[in-house]
Design a protein around this motif. Structure first.
Motif, PDB file in Angstrom:
ATOM      1  N   GLU A  80       0.840  -1.205   0.110  1.00 15.16           N
ATOM      2  CA  GLU A  80       0.018   0.132   0.118  1.00 15.16           C
ATOM      3  C   GLU A  80       0.851   1.181   0.026  1.00 15.16           C
ATOM      4  O   GLU A  80       0.618   2.286  -0.731  1.00 15.16           O
ATOM      5  CB  GLU A  80      -1.054  -0.117   1.242  1.00 15.16           C
ATOM      6  N   LYS A 127       2.257   1.986  -3.421  1.00 17.17           N
ATOM      7  CA  LYS A 127       1.044   2.575  -4.487  1.00 17.17           C
ATOM      8  C   LYS A 127       0.741   3.821  -4.151  1.00 17.17           C
ATOM      9  O   LYS A 127       0.180   4.554  -5.069  1.00 17.17           O
ATOM     10  CB  LYS A 127      -0.329   1.505  -4.208  1.00 17.17           C
ATOM     11  N   SER A 128       0.754   4.049  -2.632  1.00 18.66           N
ATOM     12  CA  SER A 128       0.409   5.399  -2.196  1.00 18.66           C
ATOM     13  C   SER A 128       1.547   6.490  -2.745  1.00 18.66           C
ATOM     14  O   SER A 128       0.978   7.503  -3.187  1.00 18.66           O
ATOM     15  CB  SER A 128       0.436   5.538  -0.932  1.00 18.66           C
ATOM     16  N   LYS A 160       0.886   6.872  -6.597  1.00 22.17           N
ATOM     17  CA  LYS A 160      -0.178   7.664  -6.656  1.00 22.17           C
ATOM     18  C   LYS A 160       0.114   9.263  -6.562  1.00 22.17           C
ATOM     19  O   LYS A 160      -0.293  10.283  -7.195  1.00 22.17           O
ATOM     20  CB  LYS A 160      -1.424   7.355  -6.017  1.00 22.17           C
ATOM     21  N   LYS A 170       1.626  11.337  -8.940  1.00 25.23           N
ATOM     22  CA  LYS A 170       0.995  11.779 -10.234  1.00 25.23           C
ATOM     23  C   LYS A 170      -0.344  12.596  -9.984  1.00 25.23           C
ATOM     24  O   LYS A 170      -1.143  13.160 -10.647  1.00 25.23           O
ATOM     25  CB  LYS A 170       0.460  10.615 -11.002  1.00 25.23           C
ATOM     26  N   MET A 171      -0.390  12.725  -8.430  1.00 28.38           N
ATOM     27  CA  MET A 171      -1.556  13.285  -7.947  1.00 28.38           C
ATOM     28  C   MET A 171      -1.827  14.680  -8.160  1.00 28.38           C
ATOM     29  O   MET A 171      -1.106  15.362  -8.137  1.00 28.38           O
ATOM     30  CB  MET A 171      -1.831  13.034  -6.430  1.00 28.38           C
ATOM     31  N   THR A 215      -3.176  17.287  -6.180  1.00 25.55           N
ATOM     32  CA  THR A 215      -3.465  17.536  -4.750  1.00 25.55           C
ATOM     33  C   THR A 215      -4.583  18.758  -4.378  1.00 25.55           C
ATOM     34  O   THR A 215      -5.007  18.573  -3.556  1.00 25.55           O
ATOM     35  CB  THR A 215      -2.140  17.848  -4.122  1.00 25.55           C
ATOM     36  N   GLN A 248      -8.420   7.479   3.046  1.00 21.49           N
ATOM     37  CA  GLN A 248      -7.476   6.948   1.780  1.00 21.49           C
ATOM     38  C   GLN A 248      -6.414   5.751   2.028  1.00 21.49           C
ATOM     39  O   GLN A 248      -6.003   5.101   1.216  1.00 21.49           O
ATOM     40  CB  GLN A 248      -6.842   8.140   1.015  1.00 21.49           C
ATOM     41  N   GLN A 291       4.849  15.908  -1.766  1.00 24.26           N
ATOM     42  CA  GLN A 291       5.317  15.837  -3.391  1.00 24.26           C
ATOM     43  C   GLN A 291       6.786  16.133  -3.511  1.00 24.26           C
ATOM     44  O   GLN A 291       7.622  15.574  -4.048  1.00 24.26           O
ATOM     45  CB  GLN A 291       4.410  16.124  -4.407  1.00 24.26           C
TER      46      GLN A 291
END
Length: 429
Positions: A115, A118-119, A122, A125-126, A128, A143, A179
């Motif tokens: 997880e 994956k987080s 994500k 590319k998020m 925010t 989330q 980020q």
């Protein structure tokens, strides 16, 4: 009485930045700083050859970094690796940030590790901004599923924002800051005072007049227009435009009848964030591997500020003394003695034997990180213009429109000058 087109109250990062952009636009500009030293919370203290910032400082590649590059500042320093540990129940466990730690650390279950991976994918590319209207706590609890992973993200977001208020802090800006942090931060050689000095030199070169030791008593306005600044010395400075880079409470105090303006709203909604900071110069680190540590079950952070980087370590001493910083993110209740003891105890766990290596130290029991931040109780974003008083503007870390820390200081400074220039053009037309 001396006449200026732009008068700026406050000589910190925001004040100096706004003065440079105003002067570059051809405006006769003055900066008034009540302290004898420029820089505000970006000053660097030198003790026994060691360069101490006011707590752990890191430059993220955001609005401030881009503006400093645009202005031609030399940003010399080191970008540390992201290898890190977490502290959980006084045990140090590797944070899974590379292949080796991912497979070996017992911090997370296999499900939690997957997880986490994956987080992070994500997050890279998020957009925010879609999370601007929910809190960090709501984002994490909805989330993320793994309980320990939630603790990790609380620590990461607390560290990247320097704010311990997950139920209040807007998730979008915090995630944006994370980020940036994951792309690498910069520890500046010889501290943040180097930025302050370069901004001062550039401002003077642009023709800005800088006055230190000048305490402003009042921003005078009449018929809903700014016309002058009165100093406590009795000096009066005539100015068509004033940019306040002081905290919201001080800005409110300096402007007569501020309770009838937006300054009142901005002051009342402001929630300052503070930290206790312990900065120490050591002859050597007892355990060299422990250089970057997040607290999971307590709101602390440890970093070796002169830690090894690529292509070299950050230079924070004249003789190779190792500079470490510890931070405790504070809530409403503050006990200075207790905070200092807690930070020293953390250091006993992280670097046992450190007391025998001390060269010098500084302890800041209550350092203001920001005077306000994007939070769920905000009624509106502050500034840049005070709409009820023509020619009055605000800037600073609290005048954020989603930016955080020094990014807010610089972005708000540029906003204030831009709107000031646009307003002048509209008046001419």
């Amino acid at each position: 009485m001396t006449n200026y087109e732009v008068a700026i109250v406050g000589g910190g990062i925001s004040g100096l930045t706004s003065s440079i952009y105003a002067a570059r636009a051809g405006k006769r500009t003055i900066v008034l700083e009540q302290q004898k030293q420029l820089g505000g919370r970006a000053i660097t203290n030198k003790k026994l050859g060691v360069y101490f910032n006011l707590g752990a400082h890191a430059l993220y590649k955001g609005e401030a970094y881009e503006a400093f590059r645009e202005l031609g500042l030399r940003l010399e320093g080191s970008t540390p690796s992201i290898d890190a540990y977490v502290m959980w129940k006084e045990q140090l466990l590797a944070l899974p940030t590379n292949t080796s730690s991912f497979f070996q650390t017992p911090l997370l279950s296999w499900g939690g590790k997957l997880e986490l991976a994956k987080s992070f994918m994500k997050l890279g590319k998020m957009d925010t901004s879609v999370w601007n209207h929910i809190s960090i706590r709501d984002w994490i609890e909805t989330q993320l599923h793994d309980p320990m992973l939630r603790n990790v993200f609380y620590a990461l977001l607390r560290t990247s924002t320097y704010v311990f208020a997950p139920e209040l802090h807007s998730a979008g800006p915090a995630l944006k800051q994370l980020q940036r942090a994951l792309k690498g931060v910069l520890y500046l050689d010889k501290g943040w005072g180097t930025i302050v000095e370069q901004l001062r030199e550039l401002a003077v070169k642009q023709g800005v007049e800088i006055v230190t030791g000048c305490k402003v008593a009042e921003v005078e306005h009449q018929d809903q227009k700014v016309h002058s600044i009165l100093c406590e010395s009795g000096a009066r400075i005539e100015a068509a435009n004033v940019i306040l880079t002081t905290p919201p409470s001080i800005s409110h105090k300096l402007v007569p009848h501020a309770d009838q303006t937006a300054l009142d709203t901005w002051n009342k909604q402001a929630i300052p964030a503070t930290v206790a900071c312990l900065d120490i110069g050591l002859r050597q680190l007892p355990i060299k591997e422990h250089q970057f540590i997040y607290g999971l079950d307590q709101p602390i952070f440890f970093t070796h500020q002169s830690r090894e980087g690529k292509p070299r370590p950050a230079i924070l001493s004249d003789d190779g003394t190792k500079v470490i910083s510890l931070i405790k993110y504070q809530g409403p209740q503050i006990d200075a003695a207790k905070d200092e003891n807690e930070l020293e105890h953390v250091l006993d766990v992280v670097q046992p034997g450190w007391r025998n290596e001390v060269v010098t130290r500084q302890f800041l029991p209550r350092m203001t990180v920001v005077h306000d931040f994007p939070h769920m109780k905000r009624m509106e974003n502050p500034g840049p213009a005070v709409p009820e008083i023509e020619g009055l503007y605000v800037a600073g870390d609290w005048a954020s429109h989603g930016e955080l820390l020094v990014n807010a200081s610089v972005a708000s400074a540029k906003r204030a000058v831009s709107q000031l220039l646009n307003a002048r053009e509209e008046i001419k037309v």
